[in-house]
Design a protein around this motif. Structure first.
Motif, short mmCIF file in Angstrom:
data_model
loop_
_atom_site.label_atom_id
_atom_site.label_comp_id
_atom_site.label_asym_id
_atom_site.label_seq_id
_atom_site.Cartn_x
_atom_site.Cartn_y
_atom_site.Cartn_z
N ILE A 127 25.46 27.50 -1.25
CA ILE A 127 24.18 26.99 -0.75
C ILE A 127 23.86 25.58 -1.21
N MET A 128 24.70 24.99 -2.07
CA MET A 128 24.39 23.67 -2.63
C MET A 128 24.35 22.60 -1.54
N SER A 129 23.54 21.58 -1.79
CA SER A 129 23.44 20.44 -0.88
C SER A 129 24.43 19.36 -1.31
N VAL A 130 25.09 18.76 -0.35
CA VAL A 130 26.05 17.69 -0.62
C VAL A 130 25.77 16.53 0.34
N PRO A 131 26.11 15.28 -0.06
CA PRO A 131 26.64 14.89 -1.37
C PRO A 131 25.53 14.75 -2.40
N VAL A 132 25.93 14.45 -3.64
CA VAL A 132 24.96 14.19 -4.70
C VAL A 132 24.44 12.76 -4.51
N ARG A 133 23.16 12.63 -4.24
CA ARG A 133 22.60 11.29 -4.02
C ARG A 133 22.21 10.69 -5.37
N SER A 134 22.75 9.51 -5.64
CA SER A 134 22.54 8.89 -6.95
C SER A 134 22.42 7.38 -6.83
N CYS A 135 21.99 6.76 -7.91
CA CYS A 135 21.91 5.30 -7.98
C CYS A 135 22.48 4.86 -9.33
N HIS A 136 22.77 3.57 -9.47
CA HIS A 136 23.30 3.04 -10.71
C HIS A 136 22.19 2.94 -11.75
N ARG A 137 22.53 3.10 -13.00
CA ARG A 137 21.54 3.07 -14.07
C ARG A 137 20.84 1.72 -14.18
N LYS A 138 21.46 0.64 -13.69
CA LYS A 138 20.87 -0.69 -13.75
C LYS A 138 20.03 -1.00 -12.51
N THR A 139 19.88 -0.06 -11.61
CA THR A 139 19.02 -0.25 -10.44
C THR A 139 17.58 -0.43 -10.90
N THR A 140 16.84 -1.33 -10.24
CA THR A 140 15.44 -1.51 -10.61
C THR A 140 14.64 -0.28 -10.16
N LEU A 141 13.58 -0.01 -10.90
CA LEU A 141 12.74 1.14 -10.56
C LEU A 141 12.13 0.98 -9.17
N THR A 142 11.78 -0.25 -8.80
CA THR A 142 11.21 -0.50 -7.48
C THR A 142 12.19 -0.12 -6.38
N ASP A 143 13.45 -0.50 -6.54
CA ASP A 143 14.46 -0.17 -5.52
C ASP A 143 14.71 1.34 -5.47
N ALA A 144 14.72 1.98 -6.63
CA ALA A 144 14.92 3.43 -6.67
C ALA A 144 13.76 4.14 -5.99
N MET A 145 12.53 3.65 -6.23
CA MET A 145 11.35 4.22 -5.60
C MET A 145 11.45 4.12 -4.09
N ALA A 146 11.87 2.95 -3.61
CA ALA A 146 11.97 2.74 -2.16
C ALA A 146 12.94 3.74 -1.54
N ARG A 147 14.08 3.95 -2.19
CA ARG A 147 15.06 4.89 -1.66
C ARG A 147 14.54 6.32 -1.68
N MET A 148 13.88 6.69 -2.75
CA MET A 148 13.35 8.05 -2.85
C MET A 148 12.32 8.31 -1.76
N LEU A 149 11.51 7.30 -1.45
CA LEU A 149 10.49 7.46 -0.42
C LEU A 149 11.10 7.52 0.97
N VAL A 150 12.02 6.62 1.25
CA VAL A 150 12.65 6.57 2.58
C VAL A 150 13.46 7.83 2.85
#
Length: 295
Positions: free
Chosen positions: A230-253
């Motif tokens: 039942i697991m969802s694939v792929p694992v969606r991830s970002c680099h640890r050096k990604t800015t929080l603003t960019d990570a927020m944008a991706r999570m929202l979109v």
């Protein structure tokens, strides 16, 4: 003597600026199967349960449904038998900062919003709603990275917060051949909403969230079903050096409740960033605008 007061991104904002008007309400006699169908249709994380007089009586969240699945209850169980309470609420004119503090105090991710008529709910406020509003605010800020790049500014501003500064470093994981029972026990013990599924080589293979577990219950999967089914694939991830603003944008979109964080090796997950982490961080510790002001 002037008083130095720290102001946050949310200072002056009201709940009504971020709340959503849509509330998914279901009669207490309806089945969990029906409630799940309504959640799927409206992309909701919970349903408001009403009594025989159509008055609010409680809520059923994905956490509650996961608990019912773990307990071995049939998916046709009445929602009234698994609903929880009390209903935590706020008012539309309350400061958004106070609403966020109430969420943290009660350990909830949403608040029902009352208007002039205190006996009637007018909307729902979630961490995602707060994050969306804060992102729009920060994106318009002249000090934001995205704004500076588009405007061609070369002035030096405080650097944006990085994901690695906010993320939770301990990532809970299970194996592809673990049962859903074990997965649910892990989620309950750690009070998490998702678990990373690793393959035999300890590489990320997928993710199981409470949404996946609720859908498994809806489809009448057995609790002894293996994680990889039942697991969802792929694992969606970002680099640890990604800015929080960019990570927020991706999570929202991409409508994500959390995003995993990888190192230079995409197969090495070093943390996870949840909506709650981002909302709390952006509510008062943005490096670009948390300076004290004289009032």
């Amino acid at each position: 003597m002037p008083i130095a007061k720290t102001r946050s991104v949310l200072s002056g904002m009201r709940v009504k600026e971020a709340m959503r008007r849509q509330i998914v309400a279901v009669d207490h006699g309806q089945t969990a199967r029906y409630g799940i169908a309504r959640m799927i249709k409206y992309k909701a994380d919970l349903v408001l349960i009403t009594d025989d007089r159509a008055e609010p009586a409680g809520i059923v969240s994905k956490t509650d449904m996961t608990g019912a699945f773990y307990a071995g209850l049939p998916v046709d169980t009445a929602l009234g038998d698994i609903m929880m309470g009390p209903l935590i609420s706020c008012f539309a004119d309350d400061p958004l900062e106070d609403a966020l503090e109430t969420m943290n105090l009660h350990g909830v991710h949403q608040l029902f919003v009352k208007g002039a008529d205190a006996g009637r709910f007018e909307g729902l406020l979630t961490f995602g709603d707060i994050l969306g509003l804060v992102y729009r605010y920060c994106h318009r800020c002249r000090k934001s990275h995205a704004r500076r790049m588009s405007d061609g500014e070369d002035a030096v501003f405080p650097s944006d917060t990085l994901v690695e500064e906010v993320m939770t470093p301990d990532v809970m994981g299970c194996r592809v051949n673990d049962t859903l029972t074990l997965v649910m026990e892990m989620l309950s013990a750690q009070r998490k909403s998702a678990v990373l599924v690793n393959d035999a080589g300890d590489k990320p293979a997928g993710v199981i969230s409470k949404t996946d577990l609720v859908l498994a219950w809806y489809r009448e999967n057995d609790a002894q079903t293996l994680a990889d089914a039942i697991m969802s694939v792929p694992v969606r991830s970002c680099h640890r050096k990604t800015t929080l603003t960019d990570a927020m944008a991706r999570m929202l979109v991409e409508d994500m409740g959390r995003i995993f964080v990888h190192d230079s090796d995409h197969g090495r997950i070093v943390g996870v960033l949840a909506l709650a982490d981002a909302a709390n961080q952006r509510s008062g510790t943005c490096k670009a605008c948390v300076s004290s002001r004289l009032l």
